[in-house]
Design a protein around this motif. Sequence first.
Motif, short mmCIF file in Angstrom:
data_model
loop_
_atom_site.label_atom_id
_atom_site.label_comp_id
_atom_site.label_asym_id
_atom_site.label_seq_id
_atom_site.Cartn_x
_atom_site.Cartn_y
_atom_site.Cartn_z
N ALA A 135 27.22 38.99 41.93
CA ALA A 135 26.07 38.29 42.54
C ALA A 135 25.72 37.01 41.79
O ALA A 135 24.56 36.61 41.78
N VAL A 136 26.72 36.40 41.15
CA VAL A 136 26.51 35.12 40.47
C VAL A 136 27.79 34.29 40.61
O VAL A 136 28.86 34.82 40.92
N ASN A 137 27.68 32.99 40.37
CA ASN A 137 28.86 32.13 40.38
C ASN A 137 29.69 32.42 39.13
O ASN A 137 29.16 32.46 38.02
N VAL A 138 31.00 32.60 39.31
CA VAL A 138 31.86 32.97 38.17
C VAL A 138 32.94 31.92 37.90
O VAL A 138 33.88 32.19 37.16
N ASP A 139 32.81 30.73 38.48
CA ASP A 139 33.84 29.70 38.33
C ASP A 139 34.15 29.40 36.86
O ASP A 139 35.30 29.44 36.43
N SER A 140 33.13 29.07 36.09
CA SER A 140 33.35 28.68 34.70
C SER A 140 33.85 29.85 33.87
O SER A 140 34.68 29.68 32.97
N VAL A 141 33.37 31.05 34.18
CA VAL A 141 33.79 32.22 33.43
C VAL A 141 35.27 32.52 33.68
O VAL A 141 36.02 32.84 32.75
N VAL A 142 35.69 32.39 34.93
CA VAL A 142 37.10 32.61 35.26
C VAL A 142 37.98 31.60 34.54
O VAL A 142 39.05 31.94 34.01
N ARG A 143 37.53 30.34 34.48
CA ARG A 143 38.30 29.32 33.76
C ARG A 143 38.42 29.68 32.28
O ARG A 143 39.47 29.49 31.66
N THR A 144 37.34 30.22 31.71
CA THR A 144 37.36 30.62 30.30
C THR A 144 38.36 31.75 30.08
O THR A 144 39.15 31.73 29.12
N LEU A 145 38.34 32.74 30.95
CA LEU A 145 39.25 33.89 30.81
C LEU A 145 40.70 33.46 30.99
O LEU A 145 41.61 33.99 30.32
N LEU A 146 40.94 32.50 31.89
CA LEU A 146 42.29 31.97 32.07
C LEU A 146 42.75 31.25 30.81
O LEU A 146 43.88 31.42 30.34
N ALA A 147 41.85 30.42 30.25
CA ALA A 147 42.19 29.66 29.05
C ALA A 147 42.45 30.59 27.87
O ALA A 147 43.29 30.28 27.01
N ARG A 148 41.75 31.73 27.82
CA ARG A 148 41.94 32.68 26.72
C ARG A 148 43.17 33.55 26.94
O ARG A 148 43.54 34.34 26.07
N GLY A 149 43.79 33.42 28.12
CA GLY A 149 45.00 34.21 28.40
C GLY A 149 44.74 35.66 28.70
O GLY A 149 45.66 36.49 28.64
N LEU A 150 43.50 36.00 29.06
CA LEU A 150 43.16 37.39 29.35
C LEU A 150 43.37 37.75 30.80
O LEU A 150 43.54 38.92 31.15
N ILE A 151 43.36 36.75 31.69
CA ILE A 151 43.67 36.96 33.10
C ILE A 151 44.69 35.91 33.53
O ILE A 151 44.91 34.92 32.83
N THR A 152 45.29 36.14 34.68
CA THR A 152 46.28 35.20 35.19
C THR A 152 46.21 35.15 36.71
O THR A 152 45.65 36.06 37.34
N GLU A 153 46.75 34.09 37.28
CA GLU A 153 46.82 33.98 38.74
C GLU A 153 48.03 34.77 39.22
O GLU A 153 49.16 34.49 38.82
N LEU A 154 47.80 35.76 40.05
CA LEU A 154 48.88 36.62 40.53
C LEU A 154 49.58 36.03 41.75
O LEU A 154 50.79 35.91 41.79
N PHE A 155 48.79 35.66 42.76
CA PHE A 155 49.36 35.10 43.98
C PHE A 155 48.24 34.49 44.81
O PHE A 155 47.06 34.75 44.56
N ALA A 156 48.63 33.66 45.78
CA ALA A 156 47.67 33.06 46.70
C ALA A 156 47.72 33.79 48.03
O ALA A 156 48.82 34.10 48.53
N ASP A 157 46.57 34.10 48.60
CA ASP A 157 46.51 34.75 49.90
C ASP A 157 47.19 33.86 50.94
O ASP A 157 46.92 32.66 51.02
N SER A 158 48.09 34.45 51.72
CA SER A 158 48.86 33.66 52.68
C SER A 158 48.01 33.05 53.78
O SER A 158 48.40 32.04 54.37
N GLU A 159 46.85 33.63 54.07
CA GLU A 159 45.99 33.13 55.14
C GLU A 159 44.92 32.19 54.63
O GLU A 159 44.69 31.13 55.20
N THR A 160 44.24 32.57 53.57
CA THR A 160 43.11 31.77 53.09
C THR A 160 43.47 30.85 51.93
O THR A 160 42.75 29.91 51.65
N GLY A 161 44.58 31.14 51.26
CA GLY A 161 44.95 30.33 50.09
C GLY A 161 44.18 30.71 48.84
O GLY A 161 44.39 30.13 47.78
N ALA A 162 43.30 31.71 48.94
CA ALA A 162 42.50 32.13 47.79
C ALA A 162 43.40 32.75 46.72
O ALA A 162 44.28 33.56 47.03
#
Length: 203
Positions: A135-162
């Motif tokens: 229930a909050v915006n997580v854009d900056s937090v996701v960027r932080t977790l990506l930069a720390r190498g704790l999460i990664t982009e798995l794939f893009a949704d074929s319909e929405t591109g998310a």
Amino acid sequence: MTETESGLREEPDAVTGAELPLSERVEAILFIVDEPIGLVALAAAVGAPVPAVRQTVESLVEDYDGRGAGPRRGFELREVGGGWRLYVREDLDPVVAEFVGGQAPARLSQAALETLAVIAYKQPVTRSQVASIRAVNVDSVVRTLLARGLITELFADSETGAINYGTTDALLQHLGINSLDELPPISPLLDDGADGFDEGTVR
């Protein structure tokens, strides 16, 4: 500033976004999006026809790749899942990894820990789904977790591109476990349907 017949002073019209070069407007949007954006959505964002935006995107790709008068950039404009987004060039990943790894370790904020927990238990999960659960915006937090190498982009949704996110082996190492199967069950800790978790999909 001009003066009207009624004697009131009138401020000059401010420069609007539509008066700026199309390439600059397109770059500005591409710079801030966290997920690939389609040409139609990009055209709507910059207030320009789709054909003109398509041509601008193609010109930017050539520019960043050094096919014009300038040098190749350290980033590229890549089409993923039907949308466009800026990425660091793959051959520069070691440089970025060394920089991130060399940063002084810092404790994750409570917001980062909560977001990481949602991704760990719900993966693969999109940024908007995480935001809905927290229930909050997580854009900056996701960027932080990506930069720390704790999460990664798995794939893009074929319909929405998310982009769908998941955790990395680095998280397992930090937690001292061998697989996600060793994560403690979360269902007993929650009331029915609490925090947006589906009781049938969590551990």
